[in-house]
Design a protein around this motif. Structure first.
Motif, PDB file in Angstrom:
ATOM      1  N   SER A  20       6.791  61.602  -0.445  1.00 38.74           N
ATOM      2  CA  SER A  20       7.337  60.789  -1.541  1.00 38.74           C
ATOM      3  C   SER A  20       8.547  59.989  -1.089  1.00 38.74           C
ATOM      4  N   PHE A  21       9.466  60.636  -0.355  1.00 40.34           N
ATOM      5  CA  PHE A  21      10.629  59.909   0.141  1.00 40.34           C
ATOM      6  C   PHE A  21      10.217  58.816   1.122  1.00 40.34           C
ATOM      7  N   ALA A  22       9.348  59.174   2.079  1.00 37.71           N
ATOM      8  CA  ALA A  22       8.983  58.221   3.125  1.00 37.71           C
ATOM      9  C   ALA A  22       8.313  56.982   2.539  1.00 37.71           C
ATOM     10  N   LEU A  23       7.433  57.181   1.568  1.00 39.75           N
ATOM     11  CA  LEU A  23       6.742  56.034   0.969  1.00 39.75           C
ATOM     12  C   LEU A  23       7.684  55.232   0.071  1.00 39.75           C
ATOM     13  N   ALA A  24       8.589  55.902  -0.632  1.00 42.81           N
ATOM     14  CA  ALA A  24       9.581  55.166  -1.415  1.00 42.81           C
ATOM     15  C   ALA A  24      10.463  54.318  -0.495  1.00 42.81           C
ATOM     16  N   ALA A  25      10.821  54.876   0.658  1.00 40.10           N
ATOM     17  CA  ALA A  25      11.619  54.123   1.621  1.00 40.10           C
ATOM     18  C   ALA A  25      10.820  52.965   2.210  1.00 40.10           C
ATOM     19  N   GLU A  26       9.504  53.184   2.424  1.00 40.20           N
ATOM     20  CA  GLU A  26       8.664  52.086   2.904  1.00 40.20           C
ATOM     21  C   GLU A  26       8.601  50.973   1.863  1.00 40.20           C
ATOM     22  N   TYR A  27       8.497  51.347   0.604  1.00 41.98           N
ATOM     23  CA  TYR A  27       8.519  50.356  -0.477  1.00 41.98           C
ATOM     24  C   TYR A  27       9.779  49.501  -0.386  1.00 41.98           C
ATOM     25  N   GLU A  28      10.925  50.147  -0.213  1.00 42.53           N
ATOM     26  CA  GLU A  28      12.187  49.407  -0.127  1.00 42.53           C
ATOM     27  C   GLU A  28      12.219  48.504   1.102  1.00 42.53           C
ATOM     28  N   SER A  29      11.641  48.984   2.198  1.00 40.48           N
ATOM     29  CA  SER A  29      11.739  48.214   3.441  1.00 40.48           C
ATOM     30  C   SER A  29      10.975  46.903   3.373  1.00 40.48           C
ATOM     31  N   PHE A  30       9.994  46.791   2.473  1.00 42.32           N
ATOM     32  CA  PHE A  30       9.282  45.526   2.303  1.00 42.32           C
ATOM     33  C   PHE A  30      10.206  44.414   1.808  1.00 42.32           C
ATOM     34  N   GLY A  31      11.332  44.774   1.222  1.00 44.93           N
ATOM     35  CA  GLY A  31      12.237  43.763   0.691  1.00 44.93           C
ATOM     36  C   GLY A  31      13.391  43.399   1.604  1.00 44.93           C
TER      37      GLY A  31
END
Length: 267
Positions: free
Chosen positions: A227-238
């Motif tokens: 959950s953390f890793a994918l949430a962080a990946e979501y943020e990294s797209f921006g």
């Protein structure tokens, strides 16, 4: 089954083929959803005893699809959907009770690499490689690698290859514990099927529940990390890094993923 994913019956085996060879089996939306759904369908197949997972053409999978990568930088709704789909896919595959043999016939990059390492037995062509270049293009390595690699190799090794994104040739992947067999390219499917038939010949309940017991380690890790890793990946797209990479792709007019740039969508 979706056009990009084939499921064939070979006695007690189910041969699952990522079938976008012209795109090196990169993951567009259709293939991503199909790959997430197929694991439940396989478990419900009462005659299935083992699975072989492979890619059509010259790649296992190049990972993410560049147009999706570009879209996910701009479209927050699509980005959120893809990130959630990525988590569902990883959990579905790790929860599948059937033994899965990955026949890595060509480059396994990004999500392709994650699919291979979430399998139960990995056969690689001697002339191919694995790679997870998320970090090198500006994305957090949010899917299977952060969960599975520390178990398969070591935490230090996982850090080296997930952070630096280097290619791992087949022989090195075997030495590190990321695959079980390295064979000539023409022997990959034959070897994978032979191993899968060995799994299929074993008592079904003992195989399934032993795999479930072993994968509880991975699922516990997924509960801690995913959950953390994918949430962080979501943020990294921006981030500005991704903005610059999107501009590069648009400037080149390159709308296709290849084995050198794979894993760009959401891996």
């Amino acid at each position: 089954m979706a056009p990009g994913l084939l499921v064939e019956v070979d006695g007690p085996l189910r041969i699952v083929t990522m079938n976008r060879p012209d795109e090196l089996n990169s993951f567009d939306d259709t293939l991503h959803v199909a790959m997430r759904r197929v694991w439940d369908q396989l478990v419900d197949d009462e005659d299935a005893r083992a699975v072989v997972l492979t890619g059509a053409g010259r790649a296992f999978s190049a990972g993410g699809h560049v147009p999706n990568f570009i879209r996910n930088h701009h479209d927050l709704v699509a980005r959120r959907r893809d990130i959630r789909e990525g988590e569902r896919l990883a959990r579905a595959m790790m929860s599948c009770e059937l033994p899965v043999v990955a026949a890595v016939n060509g480059p396994a990059v990004g999500l392709g690499c994650s699919l291979a390492t979430m399998s139960d037995f990995v056969v690689m062509a001697e002339d191919t490689f694995m790679s997870d270049p998320h970090v090198t293009i500006g994305l957090v390595a949010g899917d299977g690698g952060a969960v599975t690699w520390p178990w398969l190799t070591s935490l230090l090794t996982a850090k080296e290859f997930l952070l630096l994104g280097d290619r791992i040739p087949a022989a090195e992947a075997r030495r590190l514990g990321l695959c079980n067999r390295v064979v000539p390219a023409g022997e990959v499917m034959r070897t994978a099927k032979a191993i899968a038939h060995r799994f299929a010949a074993l008592p079904a309940q003992s195989v399934r529940d032993t795999k479930r017991a072993l994968n509880m380690h991975l699922l516990d890790s997924a509960n801690s990390v995913l959950s953390f890793a994918l949430a962080a990946e979501y943020e990294s797209f921006g981030t500005d890094d991704i903005k610059a990479r999107v501009a590069e792709f648009l400037a080149k007019g390159d709308k296709k993923t290849d084995k050198h740039t794979g894993a760009q969508a959401n891996a």
